[in-house]
Enzyme design. Sequence first.
Site, PDB file in Angstrom:
ATOM      1  N   GLY A   1       0.813  -1.207   0.000  1.00  0.00           N
ATOM      2  CA  GLY A   1       0.000   0.000   0.000  1.00  0.00           C
ATOM      3  C   GLY A   1       0.849   1.261   0.000  1.00  0.00           C
ATOM      4  O   GLY A   1       0.572   2.222  -0.732  1.00  0.00           O
TER       5      GLY A   1
ATOM      6  N   ASP B   1       5.103  -9.994   5.621  1.00  0.00           N
ATOM      7  CA  ASP B   1       4.280 -10.911   4.832  1.00  0.00           C
ATOM      8  C   ASP B   1       5.073 -11.620   3.739  1.00  0.00           C
ATOM      9  O   ASP B   1       4.665 -12.675   3.257  1.00  0.00           O
ATOM     10  CB  ASP B   1       3.112 -10.160   4.187  1.00  0.00           C
ATOM     11  CG  ASP B   1       2.214  -9.479   5.209  1.00  0.00           C
ATOM     12  OD1 ASP B   1       2.181  -9.942   6.358  1.00  0.00           O
ATOM     13  OD2 ASP B   1       1.554  -8.489   4.853  1.00  0.00           O
TER      14      ASP B   1
ATOM     15  N   ASN C   1      32.488 -21.026   3.330  1.00  0.00           N
ATOM     16  CA  ASN C   1      33.660 -21.019   2.451  1.00  0.00           C
ATOM     17  C   ASN C   1      33.674 -22.192   1.479  1.00  0.00           C
ATOM     18  O   ASN C   1      34.742 -22.579   1.001  1.00  0.00           O
ATOM     19  CB  ASN C   1      34.932 -21.087   3.304  1.00  0.00           C
ATOM     20  CG  ASN C   1      35.035 -22.392   4.084  1.00  0.00           C
ATOM     21  OD1 ASN C   1      34.026 -22.984   4.465  1.00  0.00           O
ATOM     22  ND2 ASN C   1      36.247 -22.856   4.323  1.00  0.00           N
TER      23      ASN C   1
ATOM     24  N   GLN D   1      30.035 -20.121  18.631  1.00  0.00           N
ATOM     25  CA  GLN D   1      29.462 -19.869  17.304  1.00  0.00           C
ATOM     26  C   GLN D   1      29.056 -21.169  16.605  1.00  0.00           C
ATOM     27  O   GLN D   1      28.196 -21.165  15.725  1.00  0.00           O
ATOM     28  CB  GLN D   1      30.471 -19.114  16.433  1.00  0.00           C
ATOM     29  CG  GLN D   1      30.771 -17.714  16.928  1.00  0.00           C
ATOM     30  CD  GLN D   1      32.083 -17.167  16.369  1.00  0.00           C
ATOM     31  OE1 GLN D   1      32.113 -16.607  15.286  1.00  0.00           O
ATOM     32  NE2 GLN D   1      33.156 -17.320  17.122  1.00  0.00           N
TER      33      GLN D   1
END
Length: 747
Positions: free
Chosen positions: A117, A163, A530, A661
């Site tokens: 919109g 969305d 990688n 990590q």
Amino acid sequence: MKPEELRNTATGTSIGVLTSGGDAQGMNAAIRAVMRTALFAGATPYAVREGYQGMIDGGDGITQLSWEDGSGILGKGGTAIGTYRCKEFTTREGQLTAAANLIEKGIDRLIVIGGDGSLAGLNEFHENWPDLIEELTDQNRITTDQAKAHPALICAGLMGSIDNDLVGTDMTIGVDSALHRIRDAMDAISSTAASHQRCFVVEIMGRNCGYLALAAALCGGGDYLLIPEVPPEDHWEQTMVDQLKRSRQAGHKDSIVVVAEGAKTRDGQPITTNQVRETLEQGLNEEVRVTILGHVQRGGTPSAYDRWAPTWLGFEATAHVLTATCTQPPEVFGLRGEQIVRLPLDKAIPETRSVATLINDAQYDQVLDMRGTEYRHLLGVFNELTNPERTEPKKTDKRIGIIHAGALAPGMNTAAATATWLGISRGFQMVGINDSFVGLAEGRLQELAWKDVDAWAYEAGATLGTRRHTPVVEELYAISRALETAKIDALLIIGGWTGYNTASIINIERSRYPGLQIPIAAIPVAIDNNLPGTVMAVGADAALNHVVESIDQVRMSASANRRCFVIETMGRNSGFLALMGGLAGGAEQVYLPEKPITMESLGQDITWIKKSFDDNGRSFFLAVRNENASKNYTTDTIAHLLDEEGQGRYDTRTLIIGHTQQGVTPTPADRLLATRLTETAITHLATQITNHDTSITCVGTSHNAITLTPIDQAMAAMDPDAQRPQDPWWMPLKSILDSLNREQSTH
């Protein structure tokens, strides 16, 4: 456009940025990128506050932005400049007032971040601009000189909407963060549902697009799915009940039905969560709980993707608007995989809005075509995995082995579980190989049943075990014999560089070993990102999010002090985590193995840092260093240099994030990527078995399309010594980081 080509090219130009409609995580990253790119180019950025309402209000509704206005907003949800659904802007008088107020500030370049919109409004405003200028001149609301100076509105749009309904792009701003919220909720619901052997109905946002619901069902263990794009067949209620009953009989302790908020029946009637709950309670004869996630999906801290992607998009859109001519039509900027795409605004938004019409007209195949290949792929996998007959298919005597190789990474379990489920569903006997190629040589294999891997898909780690050991040629005989003994017809390697290097060795040496002359496919799972034959590896996104979360915590810890931080990431000889973590975390500098550190460059950094603390009121500086960025300029060395040269201006601290990590839970992006890659790999191996094709293939992704690359071709594109791609796609983003994260006065 390269940043160096943009520097100081737009002096005297003014540009506005606004957010409109519903907020979405990542809007602030885009706002920050627009304002700082404008300043880098010499232009003057303005914030149009509270969406289009700010244009109509004028005055303080349109305020000039400085470099500091971008500080501290990168990691915040919502929008720092406000948003509003402005009905007045849809009127002629509203647009006249908006145009007059923009011209008063000298603005005729505009970037709008919002949903369909908001972008439709931008397109209309752009088309009306010449007539608006003429009318304003006739009404003496602007001068003739002003009219001549602003003959056209040069603009661009960024789709900010959870969305994910913009036709032609992969992921709109805010979607990934919404999936993080949904993933957390689904994981929590799944655990409590299993504890009580209970059924849950979960409602997911998304309007007329079922992407969030589909992704949630795949990432969170949904058993039944209701989405707008594929309304259920008649008598779907009984089908749903029967499917959940069979799932329970197969050993599932919980049942989760995922309902998209826009779900409808084939005659257009809305499907509500209460309707689903009542149906299930009657059919299953048990209590059913409903969870409506609501607006928590669009709130909270943005994910790593919703920081670096909007930053990149914001830079590209601003560079375009500042350099475009008056005759160039407006565009919407989005991402397709690792590639920026530019869509004509006047076509992209109508196409996006046409999906609702196609759904109402029951043109479901066209709807799925417009949603894209990823949507179709994920939907097909979900339907296969939730087929009630999936655990008892027609069996063959063909056996596929699953093996991990390389360093641990999030998503290894996801890929192994998905491979097992899909293999069993298609009639194969799936064999798990424990402890990588070392375990294979020793014959440590086990047949896998559906229940064996039921919990793996959503867990961190690698339950089968993995090692960073590349077999030498002398070990291949034992590996070959083990494969022959176990009657393995195809092998799926899930892992990192070790797995790919081993596959390459096998490809060269296999003619002497009968057991190795079988089809082999490799799926990339590595936090370093990688690997050959792909632009993204499973696990890299989870590790990156952990890096960004660590950066956020460091910023908070330093909020009351004047401090420099040097954060070290993993990544070996690949700078992906450091660079993308720095870009998403707002680091002022990143040190990468692809771009060697020199004493000269460090000296320039130190000089700039001191000046920045002295002249610009800086209170925090952040550098992110890859663990292998330099042998001698270690994290501690850089910190000591900063501390010594700072002479009391600031304290210096370091943080080595380390192996945490590798141990985090796979993100929604990792789970979805693992699902797509694994399904392609199993399909390809099955075809190879049928066709007696024994080639070795790397399964990967490029521009978000799944690719199949022969192992020798994939390895040829790598730097074997550094164990990374010769031309990493992310390296050009280093110059964008430099242009956005250092004050313009320092250039």
